[in-house]
Write a protein that holds these residues in place. Structure first.
Motif, mmCIF file in Angstrom:
data_model
loop_
_atom_site.group_PDB
_atom_site.id
_atom_site.type_symbol
_atom_site.label_atom_id
_atom_site.label_comp_id
_atom_site.label_asym_id
_atom_site.label_seq_id
_atom_site.Cartn_x
_atom_site.Cartn_y
_atom_site.Cartn_z
ATOM 1 N N THR A 189 48.762 44.524 40.424
ATOM 2 C CA THR A 189 47.389 45.161 40.013
ATOM 3 C C THR A 189 46.109 45.135 40.190
ATOM 4 O O THR A 189 46.104 43.382 39.525
ATOM 5 N N GLU A 190 45.188 46.100 40.364
ATOM 6 C CA GLU A 190 43.314 45.354 40.203
ATOM 7 C C GLU A 190 43.156 45.098 38.748
ATOM 8 O O GLU A 190 42.322 43.619 38.694
ATOM 9 N N GLU A 191 44.064 45.470 37.938
ATOM 10 C CA GLU A 191 44.258 45.154 36.468
ATOM 11 C C GLU A 191 44.728 44.164 36.158
ATOM 12 O O GLU A 191 43.587 42.882 35.902
ATOM 13 N N SER A 192 45.197 43.429 36.993
ATOM 14 C CA SER A 192 45.929 41.690 37.048
ATOM 15 C C SER A 192 45.163 40.763 37.565
ATOM 16 O O SER A 192 45.192 39.525 36.756
ATOM 17 N N ILE A 241 43.479 38.038 34.752
ATOM 18 C CA ILE A 241 43.727 36.854 35.266
ATOM 19 C C ILE A 241 42.414 35.819 36.169
ATOM 20 O O ILE A 241 42.221 34.965 35.109
ATOM 21 N N GLY A 242 41.705 36.953 36.736
ATOM 22 C CA GLY A 242 40.375 36.033 37.644
ATOM 23 C C GLY A 242 39.159 36.042 36.760
ATOM 24 O O GLY A 242 38.822 34.780 36.328
ATOM 25 N N ALA A 243 39.512 36.818 35.534
ATOM 26 C CA ALA A 243 38.076 36.516 34.021
ATOM 27 C C ALA A 243 38.706 35.300 33.406
ATOM 28 O O ALA A 243 38.113 34.269 32.771
ATOM 29 N N PHE A 244 40.258 35.387 33.393
ATOM 30 C CA PHE A 244 40.834 33.916 31.843
ATOM 31 C C PHE A 244 40.709 32.895 32.442
ATOM 32 O O PHE A 244 39.681 31.519 32.210
ATOM 33 N N LEU A 245 40.535 32.917 33.820
ATOM 34 C CA LEU A 245 40.324 31.768 35.090
ATOM 35 C C LEU A 245 39.301 31.467 34.984
ATOM 36 O O LEU A 245 38.120 29.463 35.153
ATOM 37 N N GLU A 246 38.136 32.534 35.121
ATOM 38 C CA GLU A 246 36.353 32.400 35.058
ATOM 39 C C GLU A 246 36.094 32.245 34.270
ATOM 40 O O GLU A 246 34.407 31.536 33.889
ATOM 41 N N LYS A 247 36.342 32.073 32.682
ATOM 42 C CA LYS A 247 35.918 31.789 31.789
ATOM 43 C C LYS A 247 34.587 33.315 31.690
ATOM 44 O O LYS A 247 33.941 32.707 30.700
ATOM 45 N N ARG A 248 35.408 34.331 31.557
ATOM 46 C CA ARG A 248 34.601 35.491 31.151
ATOM 47 C C ARG A 248 35.299 35.899 30.155
ATOM 48 O O ARG A 248 36.759 36.270 30.707
ATOM 49 N N GLN A 249 34.585 37.718 30.246
ATOM 50 C CA GLN A 249 35.002 38.293 29.300
ATOM 51 C C GLN A 249 35.693 39.329 30.793
ATOM 52 O O GLN A 249 35.009 40.402 31.538
ATOM 53 N N ALA A 250 37.123 39.769 31.109
ATOM 54 C CA ALA A 250 36.953 40.961 31.774
ATOM 55 C C ALA A 250 36.773 42.180 31.547
ATOM 56 O O ALA A 250 36.319 42.316 30.460
ATOM 57 N N ASP A 251 36.332 43.037 32.352
ATOM 58 C CA ASP A 251 35.983 44.531 32.365
ATOM 59 C C ASP A 251 36.951 45.491 33.137
ATOM 60 O O ASP A 251 36.643 45.149 34.697
ATOM 61 N N PHE A 252 38.027 45.872 31.946
ATOM 62 C CA PHE A 252 37.986 47.131 33.029
ATOM 63 C C PHE A 252 37.665 48.422 33.366
ATOM 64 O O PHE A 252 39.050 48.818 34.203
ATOM 65 N N SER A 253 37.047 48.529 32.937
ATOM 66 C CA SER A 253 36.436 49.545 32.628
ATOM 67 C C SER A 253 35.278 50.330 34.692
ATOM 68 O O SER A 253 35.686 51.231 34.820
#
Length: 263
Positions: free
Chosen positions: A240-243, A247-259
């Motif tokens: 999914t685009e959610e994952s 995962i991208g946000a975690f690796l890039e050390k930023r807050q995930a934006d699911f909105s």
């Protein structure tokens, strides 16, 4: 929607509030229909991330309207069963809603009101809220899934005592038994439920729907059945685009934006 239910938005949270204040928010067909419609609205609206179910006038829900129940003794048994299905369809709607549903309980949650509170995915209760499986006191037996929900966190012996005595227990005592997520001072349950709902509403919509179902099925499944369901959902989630975002946000050390993924 009927005035038996008040509906409002608080950001990404849909608030559904029982509005039968004169009867301590006793249940009615209009309430059933209103909540079911509200949950369908939440499911279809990508802007809604969570639902809070509460009550007006200082009470969550006093259960079934005994005046109406007394009249049903004259009806054929099948017709009595059909009327009961309104409550059970409501419980199923809470279960099946893909968005998390949080109960905010002040005052009474008795009989079917207790069932409805426990049907929700999470429960916020005031310390002085009053919960009871009150059916035995009026010669009736539990409905709305009360025994199923209680059996998830108390022993058979405690379940039997609660049902046979109709004992009133406080929010504080219910928290000790297990199902309360947040315990608040009197008058603060709704505000705390909204804080919890707002936090959850920012999460990944599709993954949260799967997580809700995993948590629902876990008490009933064997380990093998639950492993299978977890495997199915993990395989789906990985594509999914959610994952991708998470995962991208975690690796890039930023807050995930699911909105931004909600259509």
């Amino acid at each position: 929607m009927s005035q038996a239910l008040l509906v409002r938005r608080e950001g990404a949270v849909l608030v559904l509030s029982n509005n039968n204040v004169a009867a301590r928010n006793a249940l009615s067909p209009e309430f059933y229909q209103g909540v079911i419609a509200g949950l369908k609205q939440a499911a279809a609206d990508p802007g809604v991330g969570a639902v809070v179910l509460t009550g007006e006038g200082g009470h969550f829900c006093a259960g079934g309207d005994l005046r109406q129940l007394a009249k049903r003794r004259e009806l054929p048994r099948q017709e009595r069963r059909e009327k009961l299905e309104g409550l059970h369809e409501l419980i199923r709607a809470v279960r099946d809603c893909p968005k998390p549903v949080i109960a905010a309980v002040e005052g009474a949650a008795a009989g079917a009101g207790l069932s409805l509170a426990l049907a929700c995915d999470m429960l916020v209760a005031a310390k002085n809220a009053v919960f009871s499986v009150a059916y035995v006191k009026v010669g009736l037996t539990p409905d709305g899934g009360a025994t199923a929900f209680l059996a998830e966190f108390v022993s058979r012996q405690v379940l039997t005592e609660l049902c046979l005595t109709g004992e009133r227990i406080s929010g504080e005592r219910l928290a000790q038994l297990g199902p309360v997520n947040r315990l608040t001072e009197a008058g603060a349950a709704l505000a705390e439920a909204l804080r919890l709902a707002e936090h959850i509403a920012s999460g990944p919509e599709q993954a949260m729907a799967r997580i809700k179902n995993l948590c629902r099925e876990a008490p009933r499944n064997t380990l093998e059945e639950q492993l299978e369901l977890e495997a199915q959902y993990m395989v789906i989630s990985q594509e999914t685009e959610e994952s991708r975002e998470g995962i991208g946000a975690f690796l890039e050390k930023r807050q995930a934006d699911f909105s931004k993924l909600r259509a």
